[in-house]
Design an enzyme around this catalytic site. Structure first.
Site, PDB file in Angstrom:
ATOM      1  N   GLU A  46       0.930  -1.168   0.121  1.00 54.50           N
ATOM      2  CA  GLU A  46       0.077   0.159  -0.005  1.00 54.50           C
ATOM      3  C   GLU A  46       0.859   1.292   0.098  1.00 54.50           C
ATOM      4  O   GLU A  46       1.908   1.244   0.592  1.00 54.50           O
ATOM      5  CB  GLU A  46      -0.818   0.009   1.143  1.00 54.50           C
ATOM      6  CG  GLU A  46      -1.403   1.528   1.433  1.00 54.50           C
ATOM      7  CD  GLU A  46      -2.134   1.433   3.056  1.00 54.50           C
ATOM      8  OE1 GLU A  46      -1.513   0.611   3.974  1.00 54.50           O
ATOM      9  OE2 GLU A  46      -3.303   1.846   3.074  1.00 54.50           O
ATOM     10  N   ASN A 109      -6.962   6.426  -1.445  1.00 53.95           N
ATOM     11  CA  ASN A 109      -5.858   5.346  -1.255  1.00 53.95           C
ATOM     12  C   ASN A 109      -5.956   4.412  -2.234  1.00 53.95           C
ATOM     13  O   ASN A 109      -7.071   3.554  -2.196  1.00 53.95           O
ATOM     14  CB  ASN A 109      -5.787   5.008   0.122  1.00 53.95           C
ATOM     15  CG  ASN A 109      -4.736   3.968   0.696  1.00 53.95           C
ATOM     16  OD1 ASN A 109      -4.046   3.498  -0.370  1.00 53.95           O
ATOM     17  ND2 ASN A 109      -4.635   3.921   1.923  1.00 53.95           N
ATOM     18  N   LYS A 126      -9.498   2.391  -1.720  1.00 55.43           N
ATOM     19  CA  LYS A 126      -9.766   1.615  -0.494  1.00 55.43           C
ATOM     20  C   LYS A 126     -10.911   2.172   0.258  1.00 55.43           C
ATOM     21  O   LYS A 126     -11.265   3.312   0.234  1.00 55.43           O
ATOM     22  CB  LYS A 126      -8.577   2.172   0.504  1.00 55.43           C
ATOM     23  CG  LYS A 126      -8.550   1.641   1.963  1.00 55.43           C
ATOM     24  CD  LYS A 126      -7.297   2.090   2.740  1.00 55.43           C
ATOM     25  CE  LYS A 126      -7.191   1.365   4.059  1.00 55.43           C
ATOM     26  NZ  LYS A 126      -5.807   1.855   4.567  1.00 55.43           N
ATOM     27  N   GLU A 145      -5.840   8.703   7.826  1.00 55.49           N
ATOM     28  CA  GLU A 145      -6.632   8.379   6.592  1.00 55.49           C
ATOM     29  C   GLU A 145      -7.691   8.875   6.161  1.00 55.49           C
ATOM     30  O   GLU A 145      -8.477   9.183   5.125  1.00 55.49           O
ATOM     31  CB  GLU A 145      -6.346   6.873   6.419  1.00 55.49           C
ATOM     32  CG  GLU A 145      -5.156   6.076   6.246  1.00 55.49           C
ATOM     33  CD  GLU A 145      -5.145   4.667   5.998  1.00 55.49           C
ATOM     34  OE1 GLU A 145      -4.768   3.746   6.746  1.00 55.49           O
ATOM     35  OE2 GLU A 145      -5.500   4.499   4.925  1.00 55.49           O
ATOM     36  N   CYS A 171      -4.892  -3.035   2.888  1.00 56.69           N
ATOM     37  CA  CYS A 171      -4.590  -2.658   4.466  1.00 56.69           C
ATOM     38  C   CYS A 171      -5.753  -3.068   5.305  1.00 56.69           C
ATOM     39  O   CYS A 171      -6.210  -4.122   5.328  1.00 56.69           O
ATOM     40  CB  CYS A 171      -3.972  -1.360   4.574  1.00 56.69           C
ATOM     41  SG  CYS A 171      -2.966  -1.404   6.016  1.00 56.69           S
ATOM     42  N   ASN A 196       0.266  -1.189   5.450  1.00 49.75           N
ATOM     43  CA  ASN A 196       1.239  -0.395   6.178  1.00 49.75           C
ATOM     44  C   ASN A 196       0.373  -0.353   7.750  1.00 49.75           C
ATOM     45  O   ASN A 196      -0.405   0.128   7.960  1.00 49.75           O
ATOM     46  CB  ASN A 196       1.299   1.289   5.943  1.00 49.75           C
ATOM     47  CG  ASN A 196       2.071   1.533   4.697  1.00 49.75           C
ATOM     48  OD1 ASN A 196       3.120   2.041   4.641  1.00 49.75           O
ATOM     49  ND2 ASN A 196       1.295   1.230   3.598  1.00 49.75           N
TER      50      ASN A 196
HETATM   51  N1  ING Z   1      -3.216   0.468   8.815  1.00 48.22           N
HETATM   52  C1  ING Z   1      -3.628  -0.280   9.861  1.00 48.22           C
HETATM   53  C2  ING Z   1      -4.407  -1.569   9.317  1.00 48.22           C
HETATM   54  O1  ING Z   1      -5.587  -1.588   9.410  1.00 48.22           O
HETATM   55  C3  ING Z   1      -4.761  -0.347  12.171  1.00 48.22           C
HETATM   56  C4  ING Z   1      -4.421   0.581  10.732  1.00 48.22           C
HETATM   57  C5  ING Z   1      -3.426  -0.639  12.865  1.00 48.22           C
HETATM   58  C6  ING Z   1      -5.714  -0.844  12.406  1.00 48.22           C
HETATM   59  C7  ING Z   1      -3.651  -1.522  13.787  1.00 48.22           C
HETATM   60  C8  ING Z   1      -6.059  -1.481  13.656  1.00 48.22           C
HETATM   61  C9  ING Z   1      -4.856  -2.036  14.354  1.00 48.22           C
HETATM   62  O2  ING Z   1      -3.497  -2.611   9.075  1.00 48.22           O
HETATM   63  C10 ING Z   1      -3.800   0.970   7.670  1.00 48.22           C
HETATM   64  N2  ING Z   1      -3.301   1.663   6.682  1.00 48.22           N
HETATM   65  O3  ING Z   1      -5.130   0.544   7.326  1.00 48.22           O
END
Ligand code: ING
Length: 303
Positions: A46, A109, A126, A145, A171, A196
């Protein structure tokens, strides 16, 4: 059998100081390595062209827009398309898309699927945007985001490509069962996705120790429950002081991980994926037409 040889091309950190040209050189190195291993397709993460900029609050739109691509391919990404066509390899690329559509500027995204002739055969924007829309200084780092991107407006399409039915997501989408099921209902045989994922999630630090477990769990479940291959590719490592998980892997319709990266740097995980392995699950335990009961599922779309 219908073998698609896939390279999951994990990226290590991309820092603010790294130019797009420097990043594209890293992508080209991974693409050449994949082609050298007779891969049909290479999957990048991503937002693969820049550092994960939603970790910072930026007030000026001009500053934010520096992270977006106004054209794809553009001058700095054209080498990727040219080399792909020269090598005869397709690719998935995640990037921040700035589009002038319907008389206004749209920001998404986005990921694209490019075939072995270097043509864009599919685009995805996304849908599940995690994080928050306003500056929240209490957080060690932001996850904006919801501020910087619009919700994707293309749905979860699939495309006939590489000898099978291909799908994409990005993601946070991978955490939601509906993502896989909408594509499963369209007969998807391979879902490619980049991510990410910070190790630390400020609203729920108690989850941090399970971040790699949750990453594997949701992709293995999505693969098995929809009888599809899933290719999950990380932007990994300590980027701008924020550790992000690796866990890049290729998962069979059985739900088994068949290849995985071992580092948090630029690294390929490669597997020969037989799309026909989907059939034994699509025709038995996950024969949707025979076994699903949509009349009982109304709440899922009602709320
Ligand atoms: N990153 C993370 C993901 O969903 C996140 C956001 C991190 C959500 C940790 C929940 C816990 O993997 C992105 N860019 O969506």
């Amino acid at each position: 059998s219908r073998i698609v040889t896939v390279a999951a091309a994990q990226l290590g950190p991309i820092e603010l100081a790294h130019s797009r040209a420097e990043v594209v050189d890293r992508l080209l190195a991974l693409m050449r390595q994949a082609a050298g291993m007779s891969c049909d397709i290479v999957v990048f993460p991503e937002l693969a062209l820049t550092t994960f900029f939603p970790r910072w609050f930026m007030a000026e739109q001009a500053e934010i827009d520096r992270f977006f691509e106004r054209e794809m391919p553009g001058p700095e990404t054209q080498p990727l398309f040219d080399e792909a066509a020269r090598l005869g390899i397709g690719f998935y690329l995640g990037y921040a898309e700035l589009a002038e559509e319907g008389g206004r500027t749209r920001r998404f995204n986005t990921s694209i699927l490019v075939d072995k002739q270097g043509r864009i055969v599919g685009k995805y924007r996304k849908i599940h945007l995690p994080g928050h829309a306003e500056h929240e200084p209490w957080r060690a780092f932001q996850h904006l985001e919801k501020r910087y991107f619009e919700t994707g407006d293309l749905g979860f399409p699939v495309w006939d490509a590489f000898g099978g039915v291909m799908g994409m997501c990005i993601c946070n989408d991978r955490r939601w069962p509906e993502t896989y099921r909408v594509m499963g209902l369209q007969g998807v045989e391979m879902i490619m996705l980049g991510y990410n994922t910070p190790v630390h999630n400020p609203p729920a630090p108690e989850h941090d120790a399970l971040s790699l477990h949750h990453n594997t769990l949701v992709m293995q479940a999505g693969a098995y429950q929809n009888a599809t291959w899933v290719v999950g590719v990380a932007k990994a490592g300590n980027e701008a002081g924020v550790p992000m998980i690796g866990g890049t892997q290729i998962i069979a319709p059985s739900g088994e991980t068949v290849a995985m990266c071992a580092t948090t740097n630029d690294e390929l995980a490669v597997a020969r994926c037989d799309l026909d392995l989907c059939t034994s699950y699509k025709e038995s335990v996950f024969n949707f037409d025979r076994h699903r009961q949509p009349a009982a599922y109304g709440l899922i779309t009602a709320r």
